[in-house]
Design a protein around this motif. Structure first.
Motif, mmCIF file in Angstrom:
data_model
loop_
_atom_site.group_PDB
_atom_site.id
_atom_site.type_symbol
_atom_site.label_atom_id
_atom_site.label_comp_id
_atom_site.label_asym_id
_atom_site.label_seq_id
_atom_site.Cartn_x
_atom_site.Cartn_y
_atom_site.Cartn_z
ATOM 1 N N ASN A 1 -13.231 47.328 -16.095
ATOM 2 C CA ASN A 1 -14.531 47.361 -16.340
ATOM 3 C C ASN A 1 -15.408 48.576 -15.701
ATOM 4 O O ASN A 1 -16.658 48.419 -15.971
ATOM 5 C CB ASN A 1 -15.189 45.955 -16.289
ATOM 6 C CG ASN A 1 -14.388 44.937 -17.234
ATOM 7 O OD1 ASN A 1 -14.368 45.103 -18.291
ATOM 8 N ND2 ASN A 1 -14.153 43.899 -16.719
ATOM 9 N N GLY A 2 -14.709 49.348 -15.016
ATOM 10 C CA GLY A 2 -15.568 50.532 -14.366
ATOM 11 C C GLY A 2 -14.608 51.058 -13.102
ATOM 12 O O GLY A 2 -13.518 50.579 -13.020
ATOM 13 N N GLN A 3 -15.409 52.104 -12.817
ATOM 14 C CA GLN A 3 -14.373 53.076 -11.767
ATOM 15 C C GLN A 3 -14.162 51.993 -10.475
ATOM 16 O O GLN A 3 -13.157 52.109 -9.925
ATOM 17 C CB GLN A 3 -15.094 54.269 -11.347
ATOM 18 C CG GLN A 3 -14.433 55.016 -10.259
ATOM 19 C CD GLN A 3 -13.090 55.620 -11.020
ATOM 20 O OE1 GLN A 3 -12.906 55.806 -12.255
ATOM 21 N NE2 GLN A 3 -11.938 55.644 -10.263
ATOM 22 N N ASP A 4 -15.271 51.309 -10.369
ATOM 23 C CA ASP A 4 -14.929 50.211 -9.129
ATOM 24 C C ASP A 4 -13.844 49.385 -9.196
ATOM 25 O O ASP A 4 -12.850 49.156 -8.134
ATOM 26 C CB ASP A 4 -16.228 49.371 -8.836
ATOM 27 C CG ASP A 4 -16.612 48.665 -9.945
ATOM 28 O OD1 ASP A 4 -16.217 48.901 -11.153
ATOM 29 O OD2 ASP A 4 -17.515 47.828 -9.747
ATOM 30 N N GLU A 5 -13.527 48.740 -10.426
ATOM 31 C CA GLU A 5 -12.344 47.891 -10.587
ATOM 32 C C GLU A 5 -11.044 48.787 -10.293
ATOM 33 O O GLU A 5 -10.030 48.510 -10.079
ATOM 34 C CB GLU A 5 -12.418 47.483 -11.793
ATOM 35 C CG GLU A 5 -13.181 45.975 -11.909
ATOM 36 C CD GLU A 5 -13.202 45.147 -12.995
ATOM 37 O OE1 GLU A 5 -12.188 45.418 -13.722
ATOM 38 O OE2 GLU A 5 -14.129 44.150 -13.060
ATOM 39 N N LEU B 1 -10.509 51.241 -8.586
ATOM 40 C CA LEU B 1 -10.291 51.257 -7.142
ATOM 41 C C LEU B 1 -9.872 50.125 -6.360
ATOM 42 O O LEU B 1 -9.011 50.371 -5.540
ATOM 43 C CB LEU B 1 -11.371 52.203 -6.344
ATOM 44 C CG LEU B 1 -12.113 53.403 -6.956
ATOM 45 C CD1 LEU B 1 -13.586 53.774 -6.217
ATOM 46 C CD2 LEU B 1 -10.932 54.496 -6.484
ATOM 47 N N ILE B 2 -10.422 49.144 -6.912
ATOM 48 C CA ILE B 2 -9.959 47.842 -6.274
ATOM 49 C C ILE B 2 -8.661 47.497 -6.493
ATOM 50 O O ILE B 2 -7.737 46.866 -5.896
ATOM 51 C CB ILE B 2 -11.128 46.853 -6.495
ATOM 52 C CG1 ILE B 2 -12.430 47.010 -5.816
ATOM 53 C CG2 ILE B 2 -10.529 45.355 -6.097
ATOM 54 C CD1 ILE B 2 -13.341 46.071 -6.285
#
Length: 251
Positions: A7-11, A13-14
């Motif tokens: 759902n986004g670049q943060d996910e 990376l995680i």
């Protein structure tokens, strides 16, 4: 899984490993530490081991993970390295080889780097280039600990493509770095039984080396009157107070 929605670049990376799987990235043999040579700019990464290499359909042998032996798997691990095109770490292409295959020296068919009793190792894990270009290799092992506890080695590696193309006992062709010798890799430190050697840094004058001993076994490091082994940070200096491994850089 490969159908996981991000759902986004943060996910991304995680859940980096799941994102890599979705893109079809090569499954490697337990990647651990990464370090960059200050001499060549090449990137080194330890692949500690993988009991499933060549044994599971989703982990066949490949040029970058080319060994499956002792009834399957890569018990001893290896170190792979790559050189980005043009020396640019943002480049989209690179050259690579396997710098070092870890192995007991007497495991003839798998000792592809020609290690000897002074420098054989298993399960490389910690990895650190000091500013002089010395590559420090630490092990976290269970496959060779009947012979030697986990250890720290010092190496002077060359560069990508300084070796040759070989074929492993699993029938896989790959590129390997120059052979090991007493001049380019040696055992520096052996830890107590049951430990992992991990974590490393040096003072700027190269006269003091710090390493960690994690989860030692038996009674090593026990508090006075006690019986529980203790993890510890160890400080290493030379008796003469001079730089560690200075002799490796003399003509």
């Amino acid at each position: 899984n490969s159908e996981m929605a991000f759902n986004g670049q943060d996910e991304v990376l995680i859940f980096a490993r799941a994102a890599a799987d979705a893109l079809g990235a090569t499954k490697m043999d337990r990647p651990e530490w990464v370090s960059v040579s200050p001499m060549t700019g090449e990137v080194y990464i330890t692949l500690t081991n993988n009991r499933y290499r060549g044994e599971r359909d989703d982990q066949p042998v490949s040029a970058s993970n080319p060994r499956s032996y002792n009834d399957g798997g890569n018990d001893n691990g290896h170190i792979i390295r790559w050189a980005e095109a043009g020396g640019d770490h943002a480049a989209m292409s690179f050259q690579w080889d396997i710098y070092l295959f870890a192995s007991p020296s007497d495991l003839t068919a798998e000792n592809l780097s020609q290690l000897n009793d002074n420098n054989d190792l298993s399960s490389p894990d910690g990895l650190y280039f000091d500013p002089r270009g010395v590559l420090w290799i630490q092990t976290d092992d269970g496959a060779y600990t009947d012979t030697s506890s986990c250890m720290l080695l010092a190496a002077l590696p060359g560069a990508v493509d300084d070796g040759e193309i070989i074929t492993t006992s699993a029938g896989q062709q790959t590129r390997i770095g120059m052979p090991a010798s007493n001049d380019n890799i040696k055992r520096f430190f052996v830890g107590p039984e049951g430990c992992e050697v991990t974590g490393i840094t040096m003072t700027p004058d190269f006269k003091t080396l710090f390493i960690n001993i994690q989860h030692p076994g038996n009674a090593w490091g026990a508090v006075e009157g006690g019986s529980t082994p203790r993890s510890a940070t160890v400080m290493i200096t030379k008796d003469d107070g001079e730089a560690i491994l200075a002799e490796s850089f003399t003509e």
